[in-house]
Design a protein around this motif. Structure first.
Motif, PDB file in Angstrom:
ATOM      1  N   SER A  87       0.825  -1.210   0.000  1.00 51.07           N
ATOM      2  CA  SER A  87       0.000   0.000   0.000  1.00 51.07           C
ATOM      3  C   SER A  87       0.858   1.258   0.000  1.00 51.07           C
ATOM      4  CB  SER A  87      -0.936  -0.010   1.206  1.00 51.07           C
ATOM      5  OG  SER A  87      -1.669   1.182   1.289  1.00 51.07           O
ATOM      6  N   VAL A  88       1.934   1.235   0.775  1.00 47.50           N
ATOM      7  CA  VAL A  88       2.836   2.383   0.843  1.00 47.50           C
ATOM      8  C   VAL A  88       3.511   2.604  -0.509  1.00 47.50           C
ATOM      9  CG1 VAL A  88       4.966   3.269   1.888  1.00 47.50           C
ATOM     10  CG2 VAL A  88       3.239   2.183   3.325  1.00 47.50           C
ATOM     11  N   VAL A  89       3.945   1.521  -1.153  1.00 45.11           N
ATOM     12  CA  VAL A  89       4.606   1.637  -2.456  1.00 45.11           C
ATOM     13  C   VAL A  89       3.652   2.228  -3.497  1.00 45.11           C
ATOM     14  CG1 VAL A  89       5.587   0.319  -4.384  1.00 45.11           C
ATOM     15  CG2 VAL A  89       6.282  -0.192  -2.032  1.00 45.11           C
ATOM     16  N   LYS A  90       2.415   1.745  -3.515  1.00 43.87           N
ATOM     17  CA  LYS A  90       1.429   2.249  -4.479  1.00 43.87           C
ATOM     18  C   LYS A  90       1.107   3.721  -4.241  1.00 43.87           C
ATOM     19  CE  LYS A  90      -0.741  -2.244  -5.295  1.00 43.87           C
ATOM     20  NZ  LYS A  90      -1.938  -3.089  -5.036  1.00 43.87           N
ATOM     21  N   GLU A  91       0.973   4.113  -2.978  1.00 42.84           N
ATOM     22  CA  GLU A  91       0.670   5.509  -2.664  1.00 42.84           C
ATOM     23  C   GLU A  91       1.851   6.412  -3.026  1.00 42.84           C
ATOM     24  OE1 GLU A  91      -1.644   8.687  -1.579  1.00 42.84           O
ATOM     25  OE2 GLU A  91      -2.238   6.577  -1.778  1.00 42.84           O
ATOM     26  N   TYR A  92       3.068   5.921  -2.805  1.00 45.06           N
ATOM     27  CA  TYR A  92       4.269   6.674  -3.177  1.00 45.06           C
ATOM     28  C   TYR A  92       4.276   6.938  -4.681  1.00 45.06           C
ATOM     29  CZ  TYR A  92       9.274   7.808  -3.626  1.00 45.06           C
ATOM     30  OH  TYR A  92      10.483   8.420  -3.904  1.00 45.06           O
ATOM     31  N   GLU A  93       4.017   5.881  -5.465  1.00 45.65           N
ATOM     32  CA  GLU A  93       4.032   6.024  -6.922  1.00 45.65           C
ATOM     33  C   GLU A  93       2.936   6.982  -7.387  1.00 45.65           C
ATOM     34  OE1 GLU A  93       4.399   3.162 -10.874  1.00 45.65           O
ATOM     35  OE2 GLU A  93       3.765   2.313  -8.945  1.00 45.65           O
ATOM     36  N   LYS A  94       1.796   6.939  -6.721  1.00 45.97           N
ATOM     37  CA  LYS A  94       0.686   7.821  -7.068  1.00 45.97           C
ATOM     38  C   LYS A  94       1.048   9.283  -6.820  1.00 45.97           C
ATOM     39  CE  LYS A  94      -4.072   8.794  -5.562  1.00 45.97           C
ATOM     40  NZ  LYS A  94      -5.155   8.362  -4.632  1.00 45.97           N
ATOM     41  N   ARG A  95       1.758   9.551  -5.729  1.00 44.78           N
ATOM     42  CA  ARG A  95       2.074  10.927  -5.349  1.00 44.78           C
ATOM     43  C   ARG A  95       3.267  11.495  -6.122  1.00 44.78           C
ATOM     44  NH1 ARG A  95       0.649  12.142   0.916  1.00 44.78           N
ATOM     45  NH2 ARG A  95      -1.120  10.706   1.139  1.00 44.78           N
ATOM     46  N   PHE A  96       4.272  10.652  -6.359  1.00 44.74           N
ATOM     47  CA  PHE A  96       5.524  11.166  -6.925  1.00 44.74           C
ATOM     48  C   PHE A  96       5.747  10.777  -8.379  1.00 44.74           C
ATOM     49  CE2 PHE A  96       6.428  10.811  -2.291  1.00 44.74           C
ATOM     50  CZ  PHE A  96       6.619  12.154  -2.038  1.00 44.74           C
ATOM     51  N   GLY A  97       4.931   9.872  -8.912  1.00 40.42           N
ATOM     52  CA  GLY A  97       5.062   9.511 -10.311  1.00 40.42           C
ATOM     53  C   GLY A  97       6.168   8.527 -10.620  1.00 40.42           C
ATOM     54  N   HIS A  98       6.775   7.948  -9.610  1.00 47.34           N
ATOM     55  CA  HIS A  98       7.789   6.913  -9.806  1.00 47.34           C
ATOM     56  C   HIS A  98       7.816   6.016  -8.575  1.00 47.34           C
ATOM     57  CE1 HIS A  98      10.842   8.805  -7.085  1.00 47.34           C
ATOM     58  NE2 HIS A  98      10.194   9.906  -7.421  1.00 47.34           N
ATOM     59  N   LYS A  99       8.409   4.849  -8.701  1.00 49.32           N
ATOM     60  CA  LYS A  99       8.436   3.904  -7.586  1.00 49.32           C
ATOM     61  C   LYS A  99       9.579   4.246  -6.628  1.00 49.32           C
ATOM     62  CE  LYS A  99       6.385  -0.018 -10.004  1.00 49.32           C
ATOM     63  NZ  LYS A  99       6.559  -1.433 -10.441  1.00 49.32           N
ATOM     64  N   PRO A 100       9.400   3.940  -5.324  1.00 51.67           N
ATOM     65  CA  PRO A 100      10.514   4.127  -4.384  1.00 51.67           C
ATOM     66  C   PRO A 100      11.573   3.061  -4.607  1.00 51.67           C
ATOM     67  CG  PRO A 100       8.677   3.045  -3.270  1.00 51.67           C
ATOM     68  CD  PRO A 100       8.192   3.409  -4.660  1.00 51.67           C
ATOM     69  N   THR A 101      12.774   3.348  -4.194  1.00 55.07           N
ATOM     70  CA  THR A 101      13.856   2.362  -4.294  1.00 55.07           C
ATOM     71  C   THR A 101      14.127   1.660  -2.963  1.00 55.07           C
ATOM     72  OG1 THR A 101      15.420   4.178  -3.958  1.00 55.07           O
ATOM     73  CG2 THR A 101      15.002   3.495  -6.224  1.00 55.07           C
ATOM     74  N   PHE A 102      13.698   2.292  -1.866  1.00 57.27           N
ATOM     75  CA  PHE A 102      13.910   1.702  -0.543  1.00 57.27           C
ATOM     76  C   PHE A 102      12.714   1.996   0.360  1.00 57.27           C
ATOM     77  CE2 PHE A 102      18.129   2.909  -2.117  1.00 57.27           C
ATOM     78  CZ  PHE A 102      18.848   1.738  -1.974  1.00 57.27           C
ATOM     79  N   ILE A 103      12.537   1.151   1.364  1.00 57.19           N
ATOM     80  CA  ILE A 103      11.675   1.471   2.502  1.00 57.19           C
ATOM     81  C   ILE A 103      12.521   1.290   3.757  1.00 57.19           C
ATOM     82  CG2 ILE A 103       9.641   0.851   3.857  1.00 57.19           C
ATOM     83  CD1 ILE A 103       8.261  -0.014   1.330  1.00 57.19           C
ATOM     84  N   ALA A 104      12.684   2.364   4.511  1.00 60.34           N
ATOM     85  CA  ALA A 104      13.421   2.314   5.778  1.00 60.34           C
ATOM     86  C   ALA A 104      12.417   2.105   6.905  1.00 60.34           C
ATOM     87  CB  ALA A 104      14.206   3.606   5.994  1.00 60.34           C
ATOM     88  N   ARG A 105      12.693   1.150   7.768  1.00 59.92           N
ATOM     89  CA  ARG A 105      11.776   0.815   8.853  1.00 59.92           C
ATOM     90  C   ARG A 105      12.493   0.918  10.202  1.00 59.92           C
ATOM     91  NH1 ARG A 105      11.224  -3.622  12.981  1.00 59.92           N
ATOM     92  NH2 ARG A 105       9.021  -3.574  13.522  1.00 59.92           N
ATOM     93  N   ALA A 106      11.856   1.595  11.159  1.00 57.82           N
ATOM     94  CA  ALA A 106      12.397   1.680  12.516  1.00 57.82           C
ATOM     95  C   ALA A 106      11.246   1.515  13.499  1.00 57.82           C
ATOM     96  CB  ALA A 106      13.108   3.012  12.756  1.00 57.82           C
ATOM     97  N   PRO A 107      11.359   0.575  14.450  1.00 57.55           N
ATOM     98  CA  PRO A 107      10.276   0.343  15.397  1.00 57.55           C
ATOM     99  C   PRO A 107      10.303   1.322  16.564  1.00 57.55           C
ATOM    100  CG  PRO A 107      12.045  -1.195  15.838  1.00 57.55           C
ATOM    101  CD  PRO A 107      12.459  -0.383  14.618  1.00 57.55           C
ATOM    102  N   GLY A 108       9.148   1.477  17.203  1.00 62.54           N
ATOM    103  CA  GLY A 108       9.120   2.112  18.510  1.00 62.54           C
ATOM    104  C   GLY A 108       9.701   1.159  19.538  1.00 62.54           C
ATOM    105  N   ARG A 109       9.699   1.571  20.766  1.00 63.88           N
ATOM    106  CA  ARG A 109      10.257   0.691  21.797  1.00 63.88           C
ATOM    107  C   ARG A 109       9.455   0.826  23.086  1.00 63.88           C
ATOM    108  NH1 ARG A 109       9.955   3.778  25.083  1.00 63.88           N
ATOM    109  NH2 ARG A 109      11.280   5.502  25.718  1.00 63.88           N
TER     110      ARG A 109
END
Length: 550
Positions: A32-54
């Motif tokens: 879902s995040v990838v699709k929304e990114y492409e919709k907003r910016f007109g190209h696909k992301p190359t990375f997704i950075a993930r960091a959890p809470g604690r």
């Protein structure tokens, strides 16, 4: 050592989340995040950075004085999809292409899209004398600047904070330029809840800028923690590293014992609950009192930092330790000097024994009752300066020139007593977990009661000595114990935010129902809205980068 491991880079979610059910559930979210990114910016992301809470299981307000803590990453996290901006985009306009312009958007509609371009400030050229010195290797380096208003909390400030460290670590030589970036942020860690959404934001944004600029190679988890610590200070919080270490270093099924002296180290410690009869989990409950470290820093978080620092100096002097006028030792360093032998700090077990012996020395900070209101253990600014052995000008330079604080009385004794007793409880918590790990067969319920008692004592100290709780959090903690928790304590910076409770796994639903019935702000909440504020959680993996197909 866990801190020396590289940052994980995955190419598929089944490697990032070995549990099939978790990978499947997260897969839909990431898609879902990838699709929304492409919709907003007109190209696909190359990375997704993930960091959890604690969630900090025990060890509050002691990391910034270099004592060890016991946090675990949680399943809730911050995701940042990112990629190089396309030619003609907003991030590449107005010199953004050559100076690493950023277009940042947030899936939460209350956060407005932001665009910014860092400013490159050239350093002064070497002097004639330096140029004349054949042995001189002086190079003029540039520094980067991004506007961050510490007086007003804005979501993009944490993105900028993460960018700062990458810019000044990798692009200060002015021979290479950062790439322009498009990024889309989403998160499931509640803001101001005490589950460290701010550190997760800074860690994930630091990771995103490292990844998109191809700077991840050779970066260890410990180095990322140190970068994120420095980066978060850009928004006005003098963080001690606990939150960042948990978000980066933790592994599934384990908490970590993270120590900061003499250097950052992290020891994964499996929690005893899977083999305990009954099994138990941790339940986080949000008080719904928003706790923002930045907004209230001068009367809360940063004030505690200053109180413990000044208390350390005064205690050192009263223990006969020699200090220079510009020295600003922390309590762990004062304790280490008091020991006089590095061998006595060779193991956590020995440190605990020596801390118990050191605890009576804290009484040297207790002010005389003469001339004070009954029960007042604080000192005025004038007294604090006198006790420090510094002139007023020196004191301001060492302790106040870099931070804003505000108080009528400064509680040096109470803060120091909290630090030492809390450090002892952390080591006792670690011992119980390790003892359980080494035991054969099922573990008795007494193991959970031991851990719960330490959590209760920690909350009492946070409330009475550190004074980092509030009436709503105290009410939640009391209600949790009455509802069957083995123990409950405030978690996070405090003055609101969350509690964490140790609860028998088969009692979680009834426990949550009792909290809902007894805590007024929950009574009208149902379904997903209730799940947003009170939920059971398992230890999660730490930060990683998902590399997407081009």
């Amino acid at each position: 050592m866990a801190a020396e491991l590289p940052i994980p880079i995955f190419t598929s979610l089944d490697k990032a989340f070995p549990d099939i059910e978790t990978a499947a559930a997260q897969g839909a979210r990431y898609d879902s995040v990838v699709k929304e990114y492409e919709k907003r910016f007109g190209h696909k992301p190359t990375f997704i950075a993930r960091a959890p809470g604690r969630v900090n299981l025990i060890g509050e307000h002691i990391d910034y004085v270099l004592f060890g803590c016991f946090p675990a990453a949680i399943e809730r996290d911050i995701l940042i999809a990112c990629g190089p901006s396309q030619p003609g985009s907003e991030a590449t306009a107005q010199d953004g292409a050559t100076r690493g312009g950023v277009k940042a958007e947030n899936l939460n509609p209350k956060y407005q899209p932001q665009s910014f371009v860092p400013m490159l400030k050239s350093a002064s050229a070497p002097s004639a004398a330096e140029e004349a010195d054949a042995a001189s290797t002086v190079h003029a380096e540039a520094s980067w600047h991004l506007d961050i208003d510490k007086r007003e909390l804005r979501w993009e400030s944490y993105v900028k904070a993460g960018y700062y460290g990458v810019l000044n670590r990798f692009f200060a030589s002015n021979t290479e330029h950062p790439v322009p970036v498009d990024m889309l942020v989403t998160g499931s860690v509640p803001s101001g809840s005490g589950l460290s959404s701010s550190a997760a934001m800074v860690v994930s944004s630091t990771l995103a800028f490292l990844a998109v600029n191809n700077k991840l190679e050779g970066i260890t988890k410990g180095q990322l923690v140190e970068m994120a610590m420095e980066n978060e200070k850009r928004v006005g919080v003098n963080s001690g590293g606990l939150d960042q270490a948990a978000s980066v270093i933790c592994t599934p099924h384990s908490a970590i014992f993270v120590d900061f002296f003499p250097r950052l180290s992290a020891e994964p410690i499996p929690l005893p609950t899977p083999r305990t009869v009954p099994r138990a989990v941790f339940v986080c409950a949000n008080s719904l009192v928003v706790s923002d470290k930045v907004v209230s820093a001068k009367i809360h978080y940063n004030l505690r930092v200053v109180e413990t620092l000044v208390g350390a100096r005064v205690l050192a002097l009263r223990l006969g330790q020699q200090l220079g006028p510009s020295e600003r030792p922390r309590l762990r360093e004062v304790f280490s000097r008091w020991l006089g032998s590095p061998e006595l700090e060779s193991s956590p077990e020995k440190v605990k024994a020596e801390l118990l012996r050191f605890l009576p020395e804290i009484e040297k900070l207790r002010p005389s009752p003469q001339g004070r209101k009954e029960g007042e253990l604080g000192v005025t600014m004038k007294e604090m300066v006198e006790w420090s052995g510094l002139s007023e000008e020196q004191f301001h330079q060492v302790y106040l020139s870099w931070v804003d604080v505000e108080a009528e009385y400064f509680q040096l004794y109470k803060r120091a007593r909290h630090v030492i007793t809390e450090a002892i409880r952390v080591l006792e918590f670690r011992e119980v977990c390790l003892r359980a790990q080494a035991a054969e067969g099922d573990l008795p319920e007494d193991t959970l009661r031991e851990l719960g008692a330490l959590m209760d004592a920690s909350h009492e100290s946070c409330s009475k000595l550190c004074e980092s709780s509030c009436s709503e959090v105290d009410q939640l903690a009391e209600l949790a114990r009455a509802s069957g928790a083995y123990g409950c304590r405030i978690t996070g910076a405090g003055w609101g935010g969350c509690t964490v409770s140790l609860v028998a796994e088969d009692q979680v639903e009834s426990f949550i129902a009792k909290i809902k019935a007894g805590y007024a702000p929950y009574k009208e909440l149902e379904g997903e809205k209730l799940h947003e504020v009170i939920f059971a959680t398992k230890p999660s993996s730490g930060a990683f980068v998902l590399k997407l197909d081009a």
